[in-house]
Design a protein around this motif. Structure first.
Motif, short mmCIF file in Angstrom:
data_model
loop_
_atom_site.label_atom_id
_atom_site.label_comp_id
_atom_site.label_asym_id
_atom_site.label_seq_id
_atom_site.Cartn_x
_atom_site.Cartn_y
_atom_site.Cartn_z
N LEU A 77 -6.26 -0.07 0.93
CA LEU A 77 -7.04 0.90 0.20
C LEU A 77 -7.72 1.64 1.37
O LEU A 77 -8.10 2.73 0.94
N ARG B 206 -6.50 2.39 4.26
CA ARG B 206 -5.62 3.13 5.16
C ARG B 206 -4.78 4.18 4.39
O ARG B 206 -3.65 4.78 4.89
N GLN B 207 -5.16 4.75 3.42
CA GLN B 207 -4.66 5.79 2.61
C GLN B 207 -4.58 7.06 3.10
O GLN B 207 -5.36 7.29 4.12
N ASP B 208 -3.29 7.72 2.98
CA ASP B 208 -3.15 9.11 3.82
C ASP B 208 -4.01 10.10 3.02
O ASP B 208 -3.83 11.31 3.42
N TYR B 209 -4.67 10.01 2.03
CA TYR B 209 -5.58 10.92 1.24
C TYR B 209 -6.90 11.07 2.16
O TYR B 209 -7.38 10.07 2.49
N ASP C 17 0.94 0.86 -0.85
CA ASP C 17 1.39 1.22 0.43
C ASP C 17 0.31 2.46 0.54
O ASP C 17 -0.42 2.63 0.00
N ASN C 18 0.43 3.14 1.82
CA ASN C 18 -0.58 4.01 2.40
C ASN C 18 -0.44 5.31 1.56
O ASN C 18 -1.38 6.28 1.83
N THR C 19 0.62 5.50 0.95
CA THR C 19 0.83 6.91 0.09
C THR C 19 0.22 6.72 -1.39
O THR C 19 0.53 7.91 -2.09
N TRP C 20 -0.10 5.45 -1.85
CA TRP C 20 -0.33 5.26 -3.37
C TRP C 20 -1.25 6.12 -3.89
O TRP C 20 -1.18 7.00 -4.84
N LEU C 21 -2.42 6.51 -2.96
CA LEU C 21 -3.56 7.26 -3.74
C LEU C 21 -2.99 8.79 -3.87
O LEU C 21 -3.27 9.44 -4.80
N THR C 22 -2.44 9.32 -2.84
CA THR C 22 -2.02 10.55 -2.93
C THR C 22 -1.27 10.72 -4.03
O THR C 22 -1.35 11.91 -5.07
N SER D 88 -3.38 -0.11 -11.43
CA SER D 88 -3.03 1.32 -10.89
C SER D 88 -3.14 2.11 -11.82
O SER D 88 -2.01 2.76 -12.51
#
Length: 422
Positions: A69, A71-74, A152-157, A216
């Protein structure tokens, strides 16, 4: 002497085969959806997001969930984690993990013990909303997560992106895919949980079939305020169906995000399997009864078709002698039910194959290795897991009591929860 099966059986078998074909079509459509790519968040609409995660007890993958959470790319988001007490073993794990991410804005809140008529999860979520609401802008996004679902790290986007298409969707949702943990891939009950869960996951796709899943899901703060989400959570045990109903009442669509599927590591004993499944279907019966009765009807149809077709074929083979009524007459009696049985078997194999194709586009090879035994049950043991599935749904028909994280509850009404002593 008529060689045709009774009309009622003929109609039942047609409905049974039709259901199997339509089920395959649903999974086929799902597999096409997961192969698609999500659109990026537009540069002109990059809302601030708050990820809300209630925790209780030390889940095996809690530290990993908190790390991902953070480390998200957002870019513009904060993490809000809520625990009932500092004495909860989860508190130290979350505190120490968040301390390693000094550049990520985060809040660790202590909500206090819920009263007797509150659910522990919604109690923590209400605490987070009370913390966020005073400074929240209507354009902000709230994203809800579960402590045992590692994204994964793209989940939030990917969860936020559909909300940026003005006027199209009010809520986005992902779903879990139960993965047998390493060393537990041969466990029968874990495999059954994985297969049954996958059959539910593949129902997502078309907007009218979607419903929000609490591990989610995301929505704009404006929708939460307009629907009074905070007060809707008071007294309920299951938050996702409540949020889902709010969105539908306000005319908002729920968008399924295929890339929001989360591999959730699972290990079940027979007891924990039945407790988990009973809780899920009791929630469905109480909070969304229409969906519950639809599921029950479809499973009864499948089992009625299976049992009647095979029983009829066995009766013909064992009692109708070709020497007495003629070989053509026997073949005429078994021809139609045999075709229906073959149609269902083919549909079952196609459905399992397309489900396997779908998860190949979502998960990496190690996860696929963990799913191999469950996928074999999906292809070759449909009647086994469908029978167990039906028993689980029937069990939820009686009573309103359940066990969740070692605590007993009763749900006398959709907006009321009672915590039971002992």
């Amino acid at each position: 002497m008529s060689t045709d099966p009774p009309l009622i059986l003929t109609l039942l078998w047609i409905a049974w085969a039709t259901q199997a074909v339509l089920s395959t079509h649903v999974v086929w459509f799902f597999s096409l959806r997961v192969r698609g790519r999500s659109r990026p968040v537009p540069d002109h609409d990059h809302p601030h997001a708050a990820v809300i995660m209630p925790v209780k007890g030390r889940d095996e993958h809690l530290q990993q969930t908190v790390e991902m959470l953070c480390r998200q790319d957002y870019d513009d988001y904060r993490v809000v984690i809520v625990v009932e007490s500092q004495d909860d073993p989860a508190y130290a794990v979350v505190r120490d993990t968040l301390a390693r991410f000094v550049d990520r804005r985060s809040d660790l809140l202590v909500s206090g013990t819920p009263v007797a008529d509150e659910g522990p999860k919604t109690h923590n979520q209400i605490c987070a909303m009370d913390h966020l609401l005073p400074d929240a802008d209507d354009r902000d996004v709230w994203v809800f997560a579960d402590s045992d679902a590692v994204p994964d790290n793209t989940w939030l986007t990917r969860m936020i992106s559909p909300l940026c298409r003005k006027g199209r969707y009010g809520v986005t949702t992902g779903y879990r895919w139960l993965i047998p943990q390493d060393g537990d891939t041969a466990n029968f009950w874990t495999q059954m949980a994985s297969v049954i869960n996958s059959s539910v996951a593949c129902m997502f796709g078309q907007t009218w079939r979607n419903h929000a899943w609490g591990g989610s899901m995301a929505l704009r703060v404006e929708l939460a305020r307009r629907g009074d989400l905070r007060n809707r959570f008071v007294g309920v045990l299951c938050e996702d169906y409540v949020l889902d109903r709010m969105a539908r009442e306000l005319g908002e669509k729920v968008r399924f995000v295929p890339q929001g599927l989360i591999a959730s590591q699972a290990r079940f004993t027979r007891r924990s399997f039945f407790e988990f499944a009973h809780r899920q279907y009791l929630f469905t019966r109480v909070y969304r009864p229409g969906l519950y009765w639809t599921a029950l009807g479809l499973m009864l149809l499948y089992m009625a078709g299976f049992v009647s077709a095979w029983s009829y074929l066995a009766w013909v083979v064992l009692t109708q002698r070709p020497a007495m009524i003629g070989f053509p007459a026997v073949m005429a009696m078994i021809g139609f039910p045999a075709v229906m049985v073959l149609s269902v078997l083919v549909a079952n194999h196609l459905r399992a194959w397309r489900r396997r194709c779908a998860i190949r586009h979502v998960f990496d090879e190690p996860v696929l290795d963990q799913l191999r035994a469950a996928m074999r049950w999906d292809r070759w043991g449909t009647v086994v897991w469908m029978t167990i599935h039906l028993l689980l749904v029937l069990r939820a028909l009686c009573g309103r009591r359940l066990t969740w994280r070692g605590t007993r509850y009763r749900i006398p009404a959709p907006n009321r929860t009672q915590r039971l002593e002992g």
